[in-house]
Design an enzyme around this catalytic site. Structure first.
Site, mmCIF file in Angstrom:
data_model
loop_
_atom_site.group_PDB
_atom_site.id
_atom_site.type_symbol
_atom_site.label_atom_id
_atom_site.label_comp_id
_atom_site.label_asym_id
_atom_site.label_seq_id
_atom_site.Cartn_x
_atom_site.Cartn_y
_atom_site.Cartn_z
ATOM 1 N N GLU A 33 -2.615 -5.222 -2.431
ATOM 2 C CA GLU A 33 -2.638 -4.041 -3.307
ATOM 3 C C GLU A 33 -1.215 -3.531 -3.560
ATOM 4 O OE1 GLU A 33 -6.803 -1.761 -2.320
ATOM 5 O OE2 GLU A 33 -5.452 -2.205 -0.660
ATOM 6 N N LYS A 140 21.470 1.669 23.593
ATOM 7 C CA LYS A 140 22.620 1.356 22.729
ATOM 8 C C LYS A 140 22.341 0.003 22.100
ATOM 9 C CE LYS A 140 27.686 0.876 22.849
ATOM 10 N NZ LYS A 140 27.729 0.298 21.554
HETATM 11 S S1 IVH Z 1 25.392 7.645 18.563
HETATM 12 C C1 IVH Z 1 29.505 9.873 18.128
HETATM 13 N N1 IVH Z 1 23.455 6.106 19.387
HETATM 14 O O1 IVH Z 1 27.647 2.245 19.280
HETATM 15 C C2 IVH Z 1 28.241 9.194 18.499
HETATM 16 N N2 IVH Z 1 25.447 5.063 18.643
HETATM 17 O O2 IVH Z 1 30.164 2.182 20.716
HETATM 18 C C3 IVH Z 1 27.584 8.544 17.338
HETATM 19 N N3 IVH Z 1 25.380 2.619 18.720
HETATM 20 O O3 IVH Z 1 29.575 3.717 16.737
HETATM 21 C C4 IVH Z 1 26.845 7.316 17.660
HETATM 22 N N4 IVH Z 1 23.344 2.434 19.495
HETATM 23 O O4 IVH Z 1 27.517 2.308 16.038
HETATM 24 C C5 IVH Z 1 24.703 6.148 18.892
HETATM 25 N N5 IVH Z 1 21.634 4.865 20.103
HETATM 26 C C6 IVH Z 1 22.873 4.921 19.630
HETATM 27 C C7 IVH Z 1 23.618 3.752 19.373
HETATM 28 C C8 IVH Z 1 24.908 3.868 18.878
HETATM 29 C C9 IVH Z 1 24.425 1.780 19.089
HETATM 30 C C10 IVH Z 1 26.719 2.206 18.244
HETATM 31 C C11 IVH Z 1 27.266 3.099 17.163
HETATM 32 C C12 IVH Z 1 28.578 3.615 17.712
HETATM 33 C C13 IVH Z 1 28.906 2.597 18.739
HETATM 34 C C14 IVH Z 1 29.827 3.131 19.780
#
Ligand code: IVH
Length: 746
Positions: A33, A140
């Site tokens: 659909e 992360k």
């Molecule tokens: S918060 C200032 N949450 O890891 C904080 N980042 O090593 C903003 N990343 O630049 C980011 N998982 O690209 C945040 N659950 C998560 C994340 C995450 C991966 C990456 C992100 C960041 C980098 C830093």
């Protein structure tokens, strides 16, 4: 209803159904659909070209290729997060609580993997100065960061992180990611700068690599590389075919502000059509925080995507500003980076793999164990010396981890758990284990002086067939597109080809009817075996014919896969010899092989010039005594003679395209070239692939070698140049930028 109204209605409906499907996993309509609505919209848009909209659900397939990426300035800079590392236990520390009586009476110092996180938390509490808050803990994601801007609920652009202030405009590529909304619902803010991580899930990544292998393309080493490579593509239609996904975790500018805590933000994500992490915790104390982090580490390998840590954030957003940031990262967040997961298992036996050049690689066959998201049952042991260094024995309990979360390796033996019989048996000996015979052809094995690896010295050893074939058809060898490992394996298995030259005897029928292993679909379901098919078979035959007719001698020499004969050695050989027959009866090679210093991998140009029989040839560093000896051995072996006879039968006689054995007297034109007689080494990241610069240098009479030595004239250095740059500086080799090279050519 007018067509224009219907277009708007269909778009709204499709955006909504997309949201229900991807974010809320509650579709209201079937796929069929959905497709019907999409087709109706596509027809109407075709009839009303003035109604075009880049955010229409019909635009996911990707538009025309771009010339390059333009730059976008982030409204709020994309800062990094402070890394807080899990601490490794030292040799004296017990990694786990005491288990037996002895340990209780003489306790080892306790190990605290979270020491750095405790420090970070203590500092946070101090900075908060009594103001209470909970924290959030989430995975992360090991992907590629993107920032998206929505104005009036329409996607305006998507950008990479870049240097944090400006990034590449990758809007056209991001639009093709189906789980990313192009239009937001009414309750979303008027201006939303939102950030997330683009990634490929494990199954999709495995399938992509499998397809690449079958197409003869190199596999990506991990899903982050595959994702980064995909987002850098200039052709969005290609990106649309790759299985990208995105999870959102943070934001830049938001107007009006509609959330007060990270929790509010997190809850809003699926409502607005964004994917959020399903795993989220809210610890209110340090103790609870450590528990959450440990819980995540225990469960993260069950996720379908790669994670390498826990991101910890202050939940109350009003506190973020007060906490502020250092020049590099905010004080309200950190990334706790996990050590690679390690598991104990039993080494059942050791098998020995035979590589393309006959190198024997020991492989640990393990009791299967689940480590970092996959079941591991094998790990490379590299070579005999590595086994002896770690004293790894069959029957041992060993500790396994995945280096870089990718390649399984044996960290160490748990000697306490070694059975008495294993202890008695003594250290592992590779030649004894194999009775001094190749496990595949039962021919003799050798460990040449100065080398760490044992080798099967039988050139016709069948175990080497597949790797020989893929090397033969590789991009830098005869560049036979469509002959990857999967196809080569099948040809060998079915007895259709045992050596690379057998490829030239294959018929269209044989190839077309070849059955390849079934592909695994994303859901893990097995599909049926696939025929290679007439079309691909014909393409392969055409490429083979082209290789036969057009490829110059040096490509053939390299393609033969003789140990120690790399690309530049092959070129030097074809400079010195016009045909294979000449090479096989060369007088240069035995003289070179006889030079002293056989163990050394090469011998400098100057030393060669001290020998009257070699001096006139001005042989460069890529061709030394070791390589010369390999060639002499090869051409006097039965295998070598067979190869020559076979080529003769097939009527092939590849010719040198750079024949100039006496460079000083022969080609005058060549010595007029601006880079004549100059040797280059290339290092670092340049604006184009290294092969581009290599070709450029060679066209202008120069040579490119792999390592910096005294005879290097120039080092072409791009960004992030490492050890080669250091060595060039030490040896006072002139260092060139791309621009300086251009000047030199002019
Ligand atoms: S918060 C200032 N949450 O890891 C904080 N980042 O090593 C903003 N990343 O630049 C980011 N998982 O690209 C945040 N659950 C998560 C994340 C995450 C991966 C990456 C992100 C960041 C980098 C830093």
């Amino acid at each position: 209803m007018t067509d224009v109204d219907r277009i708007a209605e269909l778009r709204n409906a499709l955006h909504r159904h997309n949201r229900l499907y991807y974010q809320e996993a509650e579709p209201e309509i079937s796929d069929a659909e959905y497709d019907q609505l999409l087709n109706e919209l596509r027809d109407l848009e075709e009839r009303h070209p003035d109604q075009q909209d880049p955010n229409s659900p019909t635009q996911r397939v990707g538009g025309a290729p771009l010339e390059g990426f333009t730059q976008i300035s982030h409204l709020v800079p994309m800062l990094s997060i402070e890394d807080v590392h899990e601490v490794k236990p030292t040799a004296e520390e017990s990694p786990s609580p005491p288990t037996d009586q002895d340990d209780l009476f003489s306790p080892k110092p306790a190990h605290n993997p979270y020491a750095n996180l405790v420090t970070w938390h203590t500092r946070l509490v101090k900075n908060l100065d009594g103001r209470p808050t909970t924290l959030t803990v989430e995975p992360k994601i090991d992907g590629v960061a993107v920032s998206l801007l929505y104005r009036d609920r329409q996607l305006v652009y998507a950008a990479t992180r870049g240097d944090g202030a400006t990034g590449d405009d990758i809007t056209a590529n991001v639009r093709t990611i189906e789980s990313i909304p192009l239009v937001l619902p009414e309750d979303a803010p008027k201006l939303l700068e939102i950030r997330g991580e683009v990634f490929m899930n494990d199954d999709d990544f495995a399938e992509l690599n499998k397809q690449r292998d079958e197409a003869g393309e190199p596999a990506f080493v991990n899903s982050r590389n595959a994702t980064a490579g995909t987002l850098k593509q200039l052709d969005p239609r290609l990106v649309a075919k790759r299985p990208l996904d995105c999870i959102f975790h943070s934001f830049g500018r938001v107007e009006p502000t509609v959330f007060a805590t990270m929790d509010d933000f997190h809850e809003a994500l699926p409502r607005w059509g964004f994917k959020a992490s399903k795993w989220l915790r809210h610890p209110a104390s340090l103790e609870a925080l450590l528990e959450c982090v440990a819980e995540l580490n225990e469960h993260r390998h069950e996720f379908r995507y790669a994670t390498d840590g826990a991101v910890i954030k202050v939940n109350d957003i009003t506190l973020h500003e007060g906490l502020g940031s250092t020049s590099r990262f905010p004080r309200w967040a950190c990334a706790f980076k996990f050590l690679p997961e390690q598991k104990e298992t039993v080494l059942k036996t050791i098998t020995i793999q035979v590589g393309r050049t006959g190198v024997l690689t020991p492989v640990a066959e393990l009791e299967p164990v689940f480590v970092s998201r996959t079941t591991v049952s094998r790990a490379t042991l590299h070579n005999e010396e590595e086994i002896l260094r770690k004293d790894i024995r069959i029957g041992d309990t060993v500790l396994i981890e995945k280096a870089g979360e990718i390649i399984p390796s044996v960290v160490k033996v748990i000697t306490d758990k070694r059975p008495e019989a294993v202890n008695q048996a003594g250290p592992f000996s590779l030649p004894d284990f194999l009775n001094h015979r190749c496990p595949s052809c039962h021919g003799p094995i050798e460990k040449p002086e100065g080398f760490v690896a044992w080798r099967c010295v039988n050139f016709e050893c069948p175990a080497q067939a597949v790797t020989r074939m893929t090397h033969f058809s590789g991009r830098k060898a005869l560049d036979i597109d469509g002959l990857g490992e999967a196809v080569a394996t099948k040809l060998v298995e079915k007895g259709l080809a045992a050596s690379p030259l057998d490829l030239f005897d294959l018929s269209l029928d044989q190839l077309a009817n070849l059955l390849l292993d079934p592909a695994k679909s994303g859901s893990g379901k097995q599909s049926k075996e696939r025929r290679f098919g007439e079309k691909r078979a014909q393409t392969l035959l055409d490429t083979l014919r082209r290789a036969r007719e057009e490829m110059p001698l040096h490509r053939w020499i390299f393609a033969m896969g003789i140990p120690h004969i790399g690309e530049s050695t092959a070129k030097e050989l074809s400079r010195l010899h016009e045909t294979l027959a000449q090479l096989a009866s060369s007088s240069i090679l035995p003289a070179l092989a006889d030079l002293p210093n056989y163990e050394a991998l090469s011998i400098s140009k100057r030393k060669k010039e001290n020998h009257p029989e070699l001096a006139p040839f001005a042989i460069d560093d890529s061709l030394g005594p070791v390589a010369a000896q390999e060639l002499v051995t090869f051409f006097s072996s039965e295998a070598g003679r067979n190869v020559l006879a076979r080529l003769d039968d097939l009527g092939f006689n590849p010719q040198s395209d750079n024949y100039a054995p006496h460079p000083t007297t022969s080609s005058e034109a060549e010595s007029d070239l601006p880079l004549a007689g100059k040797t280059f080494v290339i290092t670092g990241t340049l604006s184009q692939p290294r092969d581009h610069f290599k070709a450029l240098i060679e066209q202008h009479g120069g040579k490119v070698t792999g390592s910096v030595s005294k005879s290097t004239d120039y080092l072409l250095a791009g960004e992030k140049a490492g050890s080669k740059l250091a060595k060039a500086e030490k040896l006072q080799v002139q260092i060139l930028s791309e621009d300086a090279l251009t000047d030199l050519l002019a």
